[in-house]
Design an enzyme around this catalytic site. Structure first.
Site, PDB file in Angstrom:
ATOM      1  NE  ARG A  76      -4.449  -2.002   1.631  1.00 55.76           N
ATOM      2  CZ  ARG A  76      -5.383  -2.082   2.477  1.00 55.76           C
ATOM      3  NH1 ARG A  76      -5.342  -1.391   3.501  1.00 55.76           N
ATOM      4  NH2 ARG A  76      -6.513  -2.752   2.098  1.00 55.76           N
ATOM      5  CB  SER A  77       0.479   4.609   1.685  1.00 54.91           C
ATOM      6  OG  SER A  77      -0.576   4.962   0.912  1.00 54.91           O
ATOM      7  CB  ALA A  78       5.002   0.869   2.559  1.00 52.00           C
ATOM      8  CE  LYS A  80       0.711   8.309  -0.987  1.00 54.16           C
ATOM      9  NZ  LYS A  80      -0.136   7.042  -0.610  1.00 54.16           N
TER      10      LYS A  80
END
Length: 398
Positions: A76-78, A80
Site C-alpha cells: 500500500r502507501s509504504a 510512496k
C-alpha cells in the site's frame, strides 16, 4: 507460532515482539527486517502467506501455505517512501529542480490554476489536488496517459502552497507524470533499473508476471489490542471517524479516486505502476532500501543518498492539521516524518506507512533501517499497533 529467520545478539526483543503480535494482536502472516549501519540484524517471518487462508483453504491448492523467506506483499502507501526517492535522486543528479514549476517539465499540468505549483509543493502534499472531480476506473487508473491527463486537468481544492493534505492516491499520477516527463521512463521501470536491480531488492512498482507466485493475499483481520497497550491512547477521534464515513468529505473522496475501489489481490492491480499504493515488496528489501539511503549496505550496494539528499529527505516541508487525514501530520519531500500521527523511531526518522499495517523507514541518528509487511489489514492509516510494538522493541534493543 513457528517464527523463522535470524536476529543478531541484542535484538532478541524484536523477535519476542514479533511473536506477541501473532499471539495477542491477531497477526496472520508477516515479516520484519532491520538493518543497522548497513548490516542486517533482524530478518524474521511467520504465519501463513494468505491472510484469508482459513476461509479459502484449498484455493488453488495453496490455502494455508506458510509464509516463506521470499514471500512478498502489496505494501500500500509504504510504496510512496520508495517512489519519492526517484525525484530526490533526479535532483541529486541535477536533472530536477525542486523549486521549478511542475509545468516546466509537464506543460499540461499548468491547467486550472496549477501553473505555479512547484515540484517541492507537489512532493510535500501541498499541491491541492488530493481528489479528482471524476473518479477513474481501474482501467483508466493503470493507463499512464489517461490518468496523468485527468490529473493535469484537475483544479485544486485549495490554493496550492497554502496548506497540506495527504494525496493518498492522486500522488500516483502526480509522481508518475513528473518522472515520465523528466526521464522518458515510467516510474516502475526507473525504480527497477536504478534502485531494485543494483541493490538486489525484491521490490517492484509494477509486479512482473513471473514473480506473481510469491505474493500473498491481503485480507482484513480482527482488531485486537492488549489491555495494557500504549496504542489504545491513539484511538481515532470522532471527527476523524466521521470524515471517513462521510462520502462527500475530502478524506473519503481522496481514498476513493478509483471507483469501484480496486481489489488489491487482483493481478491487474499488482501489475500496475501506481507508486502511491500498489508496490510489492518483502520486508527485507524495504529495510535494505532504507539502509542504502543512509550508507553502503552489506552484500554489495552503494549509498543511494548523498549527505545533502539525506538532509532533504528528513527536513520538514509540511506540518500541522492535514486537510485530508484531519489529524496533524508531518511530511518532508514525500516521506512522512516522525510525529504523533506516525510515530517512527526518533526525531530524525523518515519513511512511510501503508494503510492497514506495513511500514518502512530510516533513522539517520541511530543508523537503523526498518521494514515490516503484513497480509492482515487493520483499519489503521498511519500508526499500526503491530508495527509500533516492533519499533518499541527495536528501541529497547538499541
Amino acid at each position: 507460532m513457528d517464527v523463522q529467520g535470524t536476529v543478531a545478539a541484542g535484538f532478541e526483543p524484536v523477535r519476542d515482539a514479533f511473536l506477541r503480535n501473532f499471539e495477542q494482536r491477531g497477526e496472520r502472516g508477516a515479516a520484519v527486517a532491520v538493518y543497522r549501519d548497513g548490516t542486517k540484524v533482524v530478518d524474521l517471518w511467520a504465519g501463513t502467506r494468505d491472510a484469508d487462508a482459513d476461509a479459502d483453504a484449498g484455493r488453488d491448492g495453496e490455502g494455508g501455505a506458510p509464509w516463506a523467506a521470499d514471500t512478498a506483499q502489496v505494501v500500500r502507501s509504504a510504496t510512496k517512501g520508495v517512489a519519492v526517492a526517484v525525484p530526490l535522486l533526479l535532483h541529486q543528479r541535477g536533472q530536477l529542480d525542486l523549486d521549478a514549476p511542475v509545468a516546466a517539465y509537464w506543460p499540461e499540468f499548468k491547467a486550472a490554476g496549477k501553473e505555479r505549483v512547484t515540484v517541492r509543493q507537489l512532493l510535500a502534499h501541498r499541491a491541492g489536488v488530493p481528489v479528482l472531480d471524476r473518479p477513474l476506473t481501474l482501467a483508466e487508473a493503470v493507463d499512464l496517459e489517461t490518468a496523468t491527463a485527468a490529473m493535469a486537468a484537475q483544479a485544486p481544492v485549495w490554493e496550492p502552497g497554502t496548506a497540506h493534505g495527504y494525496h493518498a492516491h492522486t500522488f500516483s499520477w502526480l509522481l508518475a507524470g513528473l518522472v515520465h516527463r523528466v526521464t522518458g521512463r515510467t516510474i516502475g521501470r526507473w525504480v527497477a533499473e536504478e534502485i531494485s536491480r543494483p541493490l538486489g531488492l525484491d521490490l517492484w512498482i509494477g509486479l512482473p508476471e513471473e514473480e506473481a507466485h510469491r505474493v500473498g493475499r491481503l485480507a482484513p483481520v480482527e482488531e485486537i489490542e492488549p489491555a495494557d497497550s500504549p496504542m489504545l491512547k491513539l484511538r481515532p477521534k470522532p471527527s476523524v471517524t466521521a470524515a471517513y464515513k462521510d462520502p462527500m468529505s475530502l478524506t473519503r473522496r481522496a481514498f476513493e479516486v478509483i471507483d469501484p475501489r480496486p481489489d488489491e489481490n487482483d493481478p491487474v492491480y499488482r501489475a500496475a505502476e501506481l507508486p502511491a499504493s500498489a508496490g510489492v515488496a518483502t520486508a527485507r528489501s524495504l529495510a535494505r532500501f532504507y539502509a542504502a539511503t543512509l550508507g553502503p549496505v552489506d552484500g554489495g550496494g552503494d549509498r543511494l543518498f548523498a549527505p545533502s539528499t539525506l538532509t532533504l529527505a528528513r527536513t520538514e516541508e509540511s506540518a500541522g492539521p492535514d486537510r485530508v487525514l484531519i489529524v496533524g501530520t508531518r511530511f518532508g519531500l514525500g516521506h512522512m516524518l516522525h510525529g504523533p500521527a506516525s510515530p517512527l523511531l526518533g526525531p530524525t526518522s523518515f519513511g512511510h506507512p501503508g494503510r492497514g499495517g506495513s511500514l518502512a523507514f530510516a533513522d539517520p541518528e541511530s543508523g537503523v533501517a526498518f521494514g515490516y509487511v503484513t497480509n492482515g489489514m487493520r483499519k489503521t492509516v498511519t500508526a499500526d499497533p503491530r508495527a509500533q510494538a516492533l519499533i518499541r522493541a527495536v528501541r529497547a534493543a538499541l
